[in-house]
Design a protein around this motif. Sequence first.
Motif, PDB file in Angstrom:
ATOM      1  N   THR A 115      94.132 120.729  68.981  1.00 17.08           N
ATOM      2  CA  THR A 115      93.813 119.478  69.673  1.00 17.08           C
ATOM      3  C   THR A 115      94.974 118.504  69.531  1.00 17.08           C
ATOM      4  O   THR A 115      95.913 118.734  68.774  1.00 17.08           O
ATOM      5  CB  THR A 115      92.526 118.857  69.109  1.00 17.08           C
ATOM      6  OG1 THR A 115      92.656 118.709  67.685  1.00 17.08           O
ATOM      7  CG2 THR A 115      91.325 119.752  69.394  1.00 17.08           C
ATOM      8  N   ALA A 116      94.914 117.390  70.267  1.00 14.33           N
ATOM      9  CA  ALA A 116      96.024 116.438  70.312  1.00 14.33           C
ATOM     10  C   ALA A 116      96.329 115.860  68.936  1.00 14.33           C
ATOM     11  O   ALA A 116      95.443 115.703  68.088  1.00 14.33           O
ATOM     12  CB  ALA A 116      95.700 115.309  71.284  1.00 14.33           C
ATOM     13  N   LEU A 117      97.587 115.533  68.719  1.00  9.25           N
ATOM     14  CA  LEU A 117      98.019 114.954  67.452  1.00  9.25           C
ATOM     15  C   LEU A 117      97.468 113.540  67.290  1.00  9.25           C
ATOM     16  O   LEU A 117      97.364 112.785  68.252  1.00  9.25           O
ATOM     17  CB  LEU A 117      99.547 114.907  67.383  1.00  9.25           C
ATOM     18  CG  LEU A 117     100.287 116.241  67.435  1.00  9.25           C
ATOM     19  CD1 LEU A 117     101.784 115.993  67.549  1.00  9.25           C
ATOM     20  CD2 LEU A 117      99.974 117.076  66.200  1.00  9.25           C
ATOM     21  N   THR A 136     100.821 116.740  59.255  1.00 13.66           N
ATOM     22  CA  THR A 136     100.239 116.501  60.565  1.00 13.66           C
ATOM     23  C   THR A 136      98.715 116.479  60.490  1.00 13.66           C
ATOM     24  O   THR A 136      98.119 117.132  59.630  1.00 13.66           O
ATOM     25  CB  THR A 136     100.648 117.601  61.570  1.00 13.66           C
ATOM     26  OG1 THR A 136     100.010 118.846  61.192  1.00 13.66           O
ATOM     27  CG2 THR A 136     102.152 117.798  61.598  1.00 13.66           C
ATOM     28  N   ALA A 137      98.107 115.721  61.401  1.00 14.95           N
ATOM     29  CA  ALA A 137      96.656 115.723  61.574  1.00 14.95           C
ATOM     30  C   ALA A 137      96.368 115.605  63.053  1.00 14.95           C
ATOM     31  O   ALA A 137      97.104 114.934  63.791  1.00 14.95           O
ATOM     32  CB  ALA A 137      96.006 114.578  60.800  1.00 14.95           C
ATOM     33  N   SER A 138      95.317 116.222  63.506  1.00 20.06           N
ATOM     34  CA  SER A 138      94.940 116.168  64.911  1.00 20.06           C
ATOM     35  C   SER A 138      93.861 115.119  65.125  1.00 20.06           C
ATOM     36  O   SER A 138      93.364 114.508  64.171  1.00 20.06           O
ATOM     37  CB  SER A 138      94.441 117.533  65.387  1.00 20.06           C
ATOM     38  OG  SER A 138      93.142 117.784  64.862  1.00 20.06           O
ATOM     39  N   ASN A 193     103.253 119.899  74.722  1.00 25.63           N
ATOM     40  CA  ASN A 193     101.955 120.563  74.721  1.00 25.63           C
ATOM     41  C   ASN A 193     101.011 119.921  73.717  1.00 25.63           C
ATOM     42  O   ASN A 193     101.439 119.338  72.721  1.00 25.63           O
ATOM     43  CB  ASN A 193     102.119 122.056  74.393  1.00 25.63           C
ATOM     44  CG  ASN A 193     103.005 122.766  75.395  1.00 25.63           C
ATOM     45  OD1 ASN A 193     102.960 122.490  76.589  1.00 25.63           O
ATOM     46  ND2 ASN A 193     103.816 123.699  74.910  1.00 25.63           N
ATOM     47  N   LYS A 194      99.728 120.046  73.966  1.00 24.90           N
ATOM     48  CA  LYS A 194      98.722 119.469  73.087  1.00 24.90           C
ATOM     49  C   LYS A 194      98.835 120.060  71.684  1.00 24.90           C
ATOM     50  O   LYS A 194      98.904 121.273  71.512  1.00 24.90           O
ATOM     51  CB  LYS A 194      97.330 119.741  73.652  1.00 24.90           C
ATOM     52  CG  LYS A 194      96.191 119.118  72.852  1.00 24.90           C
ATOM     53  CD  LYS A 194      94.850 119.522  73.406  1.00 24.90           C
ATOM     54  CE  LYS A 194      94.629 118.979  74.819  1.00 24.90           C
ATOM     55  NZ  LYS A 194      93.262 119.299  75.305  1.00 24.90           N
ATOM     56  N   GLY A 195      98.865 119.191  70.681  1.00 31.37           N
ATOM     57  CA  GLY A 195      98.928 119.633  69.301  1.00 31.37           C
ATOM     58  C   GLY A 195     100.287 120.094  68.832  1.00 31.37           C
ATOM     59  O   GLY A 195     100.448 120.514  67.686  1.00 31.37           O
ATOM     60  N   GLN A 196     101.291 119.990  69.689  1.00 28.58           N
ATOM     61  CA  GLN A 196     102.633 120.461  69.361  1.00 28.58           C
ATOM     62  C   GLN A 196     103.492 119.320  68.809  1.00 28.58           C
ATOM     63  O   GLN A 196     103.427 118.193  69.295  1.00 28.58           O
ATOM     64  CB  GLN A 196     103.293 121.043  70.602  1.00 28.58           C
ATOM     65  CG  GLN A 196     104.673 121.642  70.373  1.00 28.58           C
ATOM     66  CD  GLN A 196     105.355 122.026  71.676  1.00 28.58           C
ATOM     67  OE1 GLN A 196     105.664 121.176  72.508  1.00 28.58           O
ATOM     68  NE2 GLN A 196     105.552 123.334  71.865  1.00 28.58           N
ATOM     69  N   VAL A 197     104.306 119.641  67.790  1.00 29.21           N
ATOM     70  CA  VAL A 197     105.244 118.670  67.227  1.00 29.21           C
ATOM     71  C   VAL A 197     106.662 119.108  67.568  1.00 29.21           C
ATOM     72  O   VAL A 197     107.015 120.276  67.413  1.00 29.21           O
ATOM     73  CB  VAL A 197     105.101 118.560  65.694  1.00 29.21           C
ATOM     74  CG1 VAL A 197     106.046 117.478  65.159  1.00 29.21           C
ATOM     75  CG2 VAL A 197     103.671 118.244  65.299  1.00 29.21           C
ATOM     76  N   ARG A 198     107.439 118.160  68.030  1.00 26.55           N
ATOM     77  CA  ARG A 198     108.870 118.394  68.259  1.00 26.55           C
ATOM     78  C   ARG A 198     109.628 117.839  67.063  1.00 26.55           C
ATOM     79  O   ARG A 198     109.456 116.673  66.692  1.00 26.55           O
ATOM     80  CB  ARG A 198     109.325 117.706  69.539  1.00 26.55           C
ATOM     81  CG  ARG A 198     110.837 117.808  69.783  1.00 26.55           C
ATOM     82  CD  ARG A 198     111.228 117.242  71.121  1.00 26.55           C
ATOM     83  NE  ARG A 198     112.668 117.358  71.356  1.00 26.55           N
ATOM     84  CZ  ARG A 198     113.215 117.417  72.572  1.00 26.55           C
ATOM     85  NH1 ARG A 198     112.449 117.388  73.654  1.00 26.55           N
ATOM     86  NH2 ARG A 198     114.525 117.510  72.697  1.00 26.55           N
ATOM     87  N   VAL A 199     110.484 118.653  66.459  1.00 25.81           N
ATOM     88  CA  VAL A 199     111.268 118.249  65.296  1.00 25.81           C
ATOM     89  C   VAL A 199     112.744 118.324  65.658  1.00 25.81           C
ATOM     90  O   VAL A 199     113.253 119.392  66.019  1.00 25.81           O
ATOM     91  CB  VAL A 199     110.979 119.142  64.073  1.00 25.81           C
ATOM     92  CG1 VAL A 199     111.844 118.712  62.889  1.00 25.81           C
ATOM     93  CG2 VAL A 199     109.503 119.086  63.701  1.00 25.81           C
TER      94      VAL A 199
END
Length: 363
Positions: free
Chosen positions: A182-184, A198-200, A160-166
Motif C-alpha cells: 500500500t502507499a507510503l 518505512t511505514a505504509s 509505484n505504490k509502496g515503492q521507495v526511490r533511494v
Amino acid sequence: MNSENESELSVSYNQDGACFACARSNAREGGFTVYNVSPFRETFGRRFRDGGVGTTEMLFRCNILALVGGGREPKFSPNKVMIWDDHQGRCIGELVFKVPVRGVRLRRDKVVVALAHKIFVYNFSDLRLEQQMDTATNESGLCVISPTTERTVLACPGLNKGQVRVELFDLGTTKFIAAHETALACLGLSADGSLLATASEKGTLIRVFDTHTASLLHEFRRGSDRARVYSLAFSPKKNLLGATSDKGTVHVFKIPDRPSASSTSATASPAPASRPNGTASPATDFAKRFLPKYFTAETRSRAQYRLPSAARSLVTFPAADPDTCVVVSDSGEYSRLVFDLDRGGEMSLVERHDFSAAAPARA
C-alpha cells in the motif's frame, strides 16, 4: 504540514534532533519559535503580525531556516520556499513553484523540496537546480535526506505504490525498493544514510532496509490495528528505532545487530527443535512453522507510551541521553520519556511542557 490537521502549529526537528522548530500559522501570531530539546528551553523565534507560517525547516543550529507560508492568511505564498536569515531578519533567497510546497529538507549543501508529484534538489549556495524526480502522489511531502557529510542519501516515494526511490549521490546510482503493498505514509533515515525505515498507510508493519543494497534487514510490528504513522527516527547509534502514530502511542524498537531471520521474504523452513532423545518437539515445531512472525519478541516494540493527545507527533533520541526519547506534537506538547530496554514495557514520563502559546519573539 498544517494541511494534514486543524492545528495552527506544525513541529519539525533539526537534522540531529537536538532542536525543534514550531511553525505558527495563526495570522495574528504567525511565525516560528525554536526550542532546545534537552534541556528543554526556547532559543529564538520570530513573530509575524501579517500572516502565518505553515512549515519551518532548520539548518542544524544556525540562523538559516526555510519557511513556507500557511494558514488562512499566509505570510508567504504556499507555492514558495523562503530562505530566511534570522540574523538579518529577512529572506535571502526564494524558490517559486506552480503548486503548493508539501515539504522541505535542508542540509549544508542542498535544499530538497517536495511537491505533490515531484521532488526538486537544489544546490544551497546558489539555489541552482541539480535534479528533479517524479513521484507517486505525495500530498504529505515525504522525503528524507542524510544530514552528515559521511554519505549523501535521499529517499522519497517512487512512481509505484509502496515503492521507495533511494538516491545514492556519492555513487551516482539509484535504487528502487518495493517496501509495501500500500502507499507510503512515513520514511525515516539514519544520520549516516545507511538505514531506511518505512511505514505504509496501513501502519501495522515497519520495515528497515539497507540503502546501499536495497535489502530488507528487519521487520517490526507496530500493532494489529490500522494507524497513521507520523514519524520514524533512528537513535544516534542506530540500535533503536522510534515510531509515533495517530493512535497516540510511542514505540521504541531494538534493532538487532544482525538481519532478522523473519525479514527475508523467502526463508527456509526452520529445523525442528530436538528433545534429549533426539525427537522433535511437536509444540515447538508447530509454533515455528505456523504462528505469525509478529508474535515473536524481536518484532515487537521493547518500550511503549501513550500520549495524552493523538495529534501529529514526532520522536527523537537525544544524543546525550541513551535511555531517553523526546516527543513533540502539533498540539504543543513536549514529553521526555525514559525506558529500560532490558525490562521493556511502559516508558516513564519525566518531563512535560506546553509550548502551544505564542512565545514572545521578535517581530
